[in-house]
Design a protein around this motif. Structure first.
Motif, PDB file in Angstrom:
ATOM      1  N   ASN A 208       0.536  31.745 -27.248  1.00  0.00           N
ATOM      2  CA  ASN A 208       0.107  33.111 -27.561  1.00  0.00           C
ATOM      3  C   ASN A 208      -1.061  33.115 -28.546  1.00  0.00           C
ATOM      4  O   ASN A 208      -1.028  33.789 -29.582  1.00  0.00           O
ATOM      5  CB  ASN A 208       1.278  33.934 -28.113  1.00  0.00           C
ATOM      6  CG  ASN A 208       0.950  35.418 -28.190  1.00  0.00           C
ATOM      7  OD1 ASN A 208       0.142  35.934 -27.423  1.00  0.00           O
ATOM      8  ND2 ASN A 208       1.567  36.116 -29.129  1.00  0.00           N
ATOM      9  N   VAL A 209      -2.096  32.341 -28.209  1.00  0.00           N
ATOM     10  CA  VAL A 209      -3.297  32.284 -29.045  1.00  0.00           C
ATOM     11  C   VAL A 209      -4.519  32.577 -28.171  1.00  0.00           C
ATOM     12  O   VAL A 209      -4.500  32.343 -26.957  1.00  0.00           O
ATOM     13  CB  VAL A 209      -3.465  30.905 -29.728  1.00  0.00           C
ATOM     14  CG1 VAL A 209      -2.317  30.640 -30.698  1.00  0.00           C
ATOM     15  CG2 VAL A 209      -3.586  29.787 -28.690  1.00  0.00           C
ATOM     16  N   PRO A 210      -5.607  33.079 -28.768  1.00  0.00           N
ATOM     17  CA  PRO A 210      -6.827  33.320 -27.998  1.00  0.00           C
ATOM     18  C   PRO A 210      -7.632  32.046 -27.759  1.00  0.00           C
ATOM     19  O   PRO A 210      -7.481  31.051 -28.484  1.00  0.00           O
ATOM     20  CB  PRO A 210      -7.610  34.307 -28.871  1.00  0.00           C
ATOM     21  CG  PRO A 210      -7.067  34.144 -30.241  1.00  0.00           C
ATOM     22  CD  PRO A 210      -5.684  33.611 -30.125  1.00  0.00           C
ATOM     23  N   VAL A 211      -8.487  32.097 -26.756  1.00  0.00           N
ATOM     24  CA  VAL A 211      -9.418  31.018 -26.434  1.00  0.00           C
ATOM     25  C   VAL A 211     -10.830  31.509 -26.701  1.00  0.00           C
ATOM     26  O   VAL A 211     -11.242  32.538 -26.140  1.00  0.00           O
ATOM     27  CB  VAL A 211      -9.296  30.599 -24.953  1.00  0.00           C
ATOM     28  CG1 VAL A 211     -10.306  29.491 -24.631  1.00  0.00           C
ATOM     29  CG2 VAL A 211      -7.879  30.152 -24.625  1.00  0.00           C
TER      30      VAL A 211
ATOM     31  N   HIS B 107     -20.669  35.632 -16.840  1.00  0.00           N
ATOM     32  CA  HIS B 107     -19.975  35.915 -15.577  1.00  0.00           C
ATOM     33  C   HIS B 107     -18.892  34.880 -15.299  1.00  0.00           C
ATOM     34  O   HIS B 107     -17.882  35.174 -14.641  1.00  0.00           O
ATOM     35  CB  HIS B 107     -20.973  35.981 -14.411  1.00  0.00           C
ATOM     36  CG  HIS B 107     -21.757  34.731 -14.198  1.00  0.00           C
ATOM     37  ND1 HIS B 107     -21.399  33.782 -13.265  1.00  0.00           N
ATOM     38  CD2 HIS B 107     -22.893  34.263 -14.807  1.00  0.00           C
ATOM     39  CE1 HIS B 107     -22.282  32.783 -13.297  1.00  0.00           C
ATOM     40  NE2 HIS B 107     -23.188  33.050 -14.224  1.00  0.00           N
ATOM     41  N   ASP B 108     -19.063  33.648 -15.828  1.00  0.00           N
ATOM     42  CA  ASP B 108     -18.028  32.628 -15.697  1.00  0.00           C
ATOM     43  C   ASP B 108     -16.824  32.967 -16.574  1.00  0.00           C
ATOM     44  O   ASP B 108     -15.669  32.790 -16.166  1.00  0.00           O
ATOM     45  CB  ASP B 108     -18.582  31.259 -16.092  1.00  0.00           C
ATOM     46  CG  ASP B 108     -19.789  30.847 -15.268  1.00  0.00           C
ATOM     47  OD1 ASP B 108     -19.715  30.944 -14.027  1.00  0.00           O
ATOM     48  OD2 ASP B 108     -20.807  30.429 -15.860  1.00  0.00           O
ATOM     49  N   VAL B 109     -17.095  33.431 -17.791  1.00  0.00           N
ATOM     50  CA  VAL B 109     -16.006  33.854 -18.679  1.00  0.00           C
ATOM     51  C   VAL B 109     -15.202  34.975 -18.026  1.00  0.00           C
ATOM     52  O   VAL B 109     -13.965  34.992 -18.078  1.00  0.00           O
ATOM     53  CB  VAL B 109     -16.560  34.299 -20.051  1.00  0.00           C
ATOM     54  CG1 VAL B 109     -15.428  34.805 -20.943  1.00  0.00           C
ATOM     55  CG2 VAL B 109     -17.311  33.160 -20.735  1.00  0.00           C
TER      56      VAL B 109
ATOM     57  N   PHE C  23      -9.334  36.180 -24.522  1.00  0.00           N
ATOM     58  CA  PHE C  23     -10.519  35.322 -24.603  1.00  0.00           C
ATOM     59  C   PHE C  23     -11.559  35.952 -25.523  1.00  0.00           C
ATOM     60  O   PHE C  23     -11.719  37.182 -25.555  1.00  0.00           O
ATOM     61  CB  PHE C  23     -11.135  35.120 -23.213  1.00  0.00           C
ATOM     62  CG  PHE C  23     -10.223  34.410 -22.251  1.00  0.00           C
ATOM     63  CD1 PHE C  23     -10.175  33.030 -22.209  1.00  0.00           C
ATOM     64  CD2 PHE C  23      -9.407  35.143 -21.398  1.00  0.00           C
ATOM     65  CE1 PHE C  23      -9.324  32.380 -21.328  1.00  0.00           C
ATOM     66  CE2 PHE C  23      -8.551  34.506 -20.516  1.00  0.00           C
ATOM     67  CZ  PHE C  23      -8.510  33.116 -20.483  1.00  0.00           C
ATOM     68  N   ILE C  24     -12.249  35.100 -26.252  1.00  0.00           N
ATOM     69  CA  ILE C  24     -13.399  35.531 -27.052  1.00  0.00           C
ATOM     70  C   ILE C  24     -14.637  34.876 -26.444  1.00  0.00           C
ATOM     71  O   ILE C  24     -14.724  33.650 -26.348  1.00  0.00           O
ATOM     72  CB  ILE C  24     -13.264  35.102 -28.519  1.00  0.00           C
ATOM     73  CG1 ILE C  24     -11.998  35.689 -29.144  1.00  0.00           C
ATOM     74  CG2 ILE C  24     -14.504  35.525 -29.316  1.00  0.00           C
ATOM     75  CD1 ILE C  24     -11.679  35.113 -30.516  1.00  0.00           C
ATOM     76  N   MET C  25     -15.576  35.692 -26.002  1.00  0.00           N
ATOM     77  CA  MET C  25     -16.855  35.197 -25.493  1.00  0.00           C
ATOM     78  C   MET C  25     -17.825  35.134 -26.672  1.00  0.00           C
ATOM     79  O   MET C  25     -18.168  36.156 -27.257  1.00  0.00           O
ATOM     80  CB  MET C  25     -17.378  36.121 -24.393  1.00  0.00           C
ATOM     81  CG  MET C  25     -18.653  35.616 -23.742  1.00  0.00           C
ATOM     82  SD  MET C  25     -19.084  36.587 -22.260  1.00  0.00           S
ATOM     83  CE  MET C  25     -19.686  38.097 -23.029  1.00  0.00           C
ATOM     84  N   ALA C  26     -18.218  33.932 -27.030  1.00  0.00           N
ATOM     85  CA  ALA C  26     -19.049  33.757 -28.219  1.00  0.00           C
ATOM     86  C   ALA C  26     -20.490  34.182 -27.959  1.00  0.00           C
ATOM     87  O   ALA C  26     -20.970  34.134 -26.822  1.00  0.00           O
ATOM     88  CB  ALA C  26     -19.018  32.301 -28.673  1.00  0.00           C
TER      89      ALA C  26
ATOM     90  N   ASN D 115      -9.211  41.895 -21.565  1.00  0.00           N
ATOM     91  CA  ASN D 115      -8.705  40.764 -22.343  1.00  0.00           C
ATOM     92  C   ASN D 115      -9.826  39.881 -22.879  1.00  0.00           C
ATOM     93  O   ASN D 115      -9.580  38.748 -23.320  1.00  0.00           O
ATOM     94  CB  ASN D 115      -7.735  39.921 -21.512  1.00  0.00           C
ATOM     95  CG  ASN D 115      -8.345  39.402 -20.214  1.00  0.00           C
ATOM     96  OD1 ASN D 115      -9.184  40.069 -19.610  1.00  0.00           O
ATOM     97  ND2 ASN D 115      -7.925  38.236 -19.777  1.00  0.00           N
ATOM     98  N   VAL D 116     -11.077  40.377 -22.861  1.00  0.00           N
ATOM     99  CA  VAL D 116     -12.219  39.628 -23.410  1.00  0.00           C
ATOM    100  C   VAL D 116     -12.810  40.387 -24.584  1.00  0.00           C
ATOM    101  O   VAL D 116     -13.151  41.565 -24.469  1.00  0.00           O
ATOM    102  CB  VAL D 116     -13.308  39.390 -22.343  1.00  0.00           C
ATOM    103  CG1 VAL D 116     -14.517  38.675 -22.966  1.00  0.00           C
ATOM    104  CG2 VAL D 116     -12.756  38.569 -21.178  1.00  0.00           C
ATOM    105  N   TRP D 117     -12.937  39.701 -25.706  1.00  0.00           N
ATOM    106  CA  TRP D 117     -13.663  40.186 -26.871  1.00  0.00           C
ATOM    107  C   TRP D 117     -14.987  39.429 -26.963  1.00  0.00           C
ATOM    108  O   TRP D 117     -15.127  38.351 -26.376  1.00  0.00           O
ATOM    109  CB  TRP D 117     -12.864  39.943 -28.150  1.00  0.00           C
ATOM    110  CG  TRP D 117     -11.702  40.841 -28.378  1.00  0.00           C
ATOM    111  CD1 TRP D 117     -11.596  41.865 -29.280  1.00  0.00           C
ATOM    112  CD2 TRP D 117     -10.432  40.807 -27.707  1.00  0.00           C
ATOM    113  NE1 TRP D 117     -10.363  42.466 -29.213  1.00  0.00           N
ATOM    114  CE2 TRP D 117      -9.626  41.832 -28.252  1.00  0.00           C
ATOM    115  CE3 TRP D 117      -9.897  40.006 -26.693  1.00  0.00           C
ATOM    116  CZ2 TRP D 117      -8.324  42.077 -27.824  1.00  0.00           C
ATOM    117  CZ3 TRP D 117      -8.595  40.254 -26.253  1.00  0.00           C
ATOM    118  CH2 TRP D 117      -7.827  41.278 -26.812  1.00  0.00           C
ATOM    119  N   ILE D 118     -15.968  39.976 -27.670  1.00  0.00           N
ATOM    120  CA  ILE D 118     -17.249  39.288 -27.881  1.00  0.00           C
ATOM    121  C   ILE D 118     -17.455  39.115 -29.378  1.00  0.00           C
ATOM    122  O   ILE D 118     -17.255  40.062 -30.152  1.00  0.00           O
ATOM    123  CB  ILE D 118     -18.432  40.083 -27.297  1.00  0.00           C
ATOM    124  CG1 ILE D 118     -18.257  40.315 -25.796  1.00  0.00           C
ATOM    125  CG2 ILE D 118     -19.744  39.341 -27.540  1.00  0.00           C
ATOM    126  CD1 ILE D 118     -19.403  41.086 -25.150  1.00  0.00           C
TER     127      ILE D 118
END
Length: 264
Positions: A128-131, A158-160, A172-175, A193-196
């Motif tokens: 239960n951790v983000p990537v 787009h891959d993320v 997921f965190i998109m850096a 479910n994606v943060w930036i």
């Protein structure tokens, strides 16, 4: 309060290798100058192609820094999914069973559209951790041969989005907001479910405002990417952008506190 979700420790000054405690002091000195309360360590020298022994060294160094300053720092486990799955899973279990680690860090080793990477997301779900996935739209024609080689398995926004859709129950965190740009924001707009994170490159006017308009401030996190960037420009992009005080508070710490379970 400010939570920085994207930092790297400085391990070497000149010819001298810093102890973890010294590296922590260097980072905390920078944090204190700019009012940063808590930072996430993503590992030193996270270039692609690391062996399992090198991954252990990087992660051990991160956790030693966190143990020296547990109230100010936490770590993400850096792994190379291209290594044998059993070895990487053991390293993830070793790290994520330690409360100093609150997530997983992926870099340039494997494009996250590749289903071989799925077991990393499965581990994130288990613990239960983000990537946090490095992501950037780049023009490889402008790079030298070594840089192009390092970028050949890179993940673009787009891959993320593809990975996030495969695992809608994993965060997921998109850096690198500026490296992803408007196109990257649109790529993940339909992936709740994606943060930036805001780290990377120099600030461009309007990018954060567009991110807030498209994603909502709830999906944007403050990140600096120090020591590769400077706090002044990375913090300045938040202060200088047009947004409400409530949204600025969300971006600077509330979103990260909720995502990483950090007490306020």
């Amino acid at each position: 309060m400010i939570i920085d979700v994207h930092t790297h420790p400085t391990r070497q000054e000149g010819d001298r290798i810093l102890s973890p405690e010294e590296a922590g002091r260097v980072l905390l000195r920078e944090m204190d100058l700019d009012g940063v309360t808590v930072s996430a360590l993503l590992g030193f020298n996270v270039t692609p192609g690391k062996s399992i022994e090198q991954l252990r060294e990087i992660n051990d160094y991160s956790v030693a820094i966190v143990c020296a300053y547990p109230d100010r720092l936490f770590a993400l486990a850096f792994v190379n999914p291209r290594l044998p799955r059993a070895e990487v899973e053991r390293e993830l279990d070793r790290c994520l069973s330690n409360p100093a680690f609150k997530g997983i860090k992926l870099e340039l080793d494997m494009n996250c559209r590749d289903r071989q990477i799925d077991y990393v997301a499965e581990k994130a779900r288990e613990y239960n951790v983000p990537v946090l996935q490095h992501s950037w739209y780049v023009n490889c024609w402008l790079m030298g041969e070594n840089q192009r080689r390092n970028q050949q398995h890179r993940s673009e926004p787009h891959d993320v989005a593809c990975l996030a859709r495969r695992f809608p129950d994993v965060r997921f965190i998109m850096a690198h907001l500026e490296g992803c740009g408007v196109r990257g924001i649109l790529d993940v707009a339909d992936c709740p479910n994606v943060w930036i994170d805001t780290s990377g490159s120099q600030p461009f006017s309007g990018t954060i405002e567009y991110g807030i308009e498209t994603l909502g401030a709830e999906r944007i996190l403050f990140g600096s990417d120090i020591p590769f960037r400077c706090y002044e420009s990375q913090y300045g992009r938040i202060i200088g952008s047009r947004m409400s005080d409530a949204d600025r508070t969300r971006i600077l710490y509330r979103n990260a506190a909720a995502l990483f379970n950090i007490p306020l």
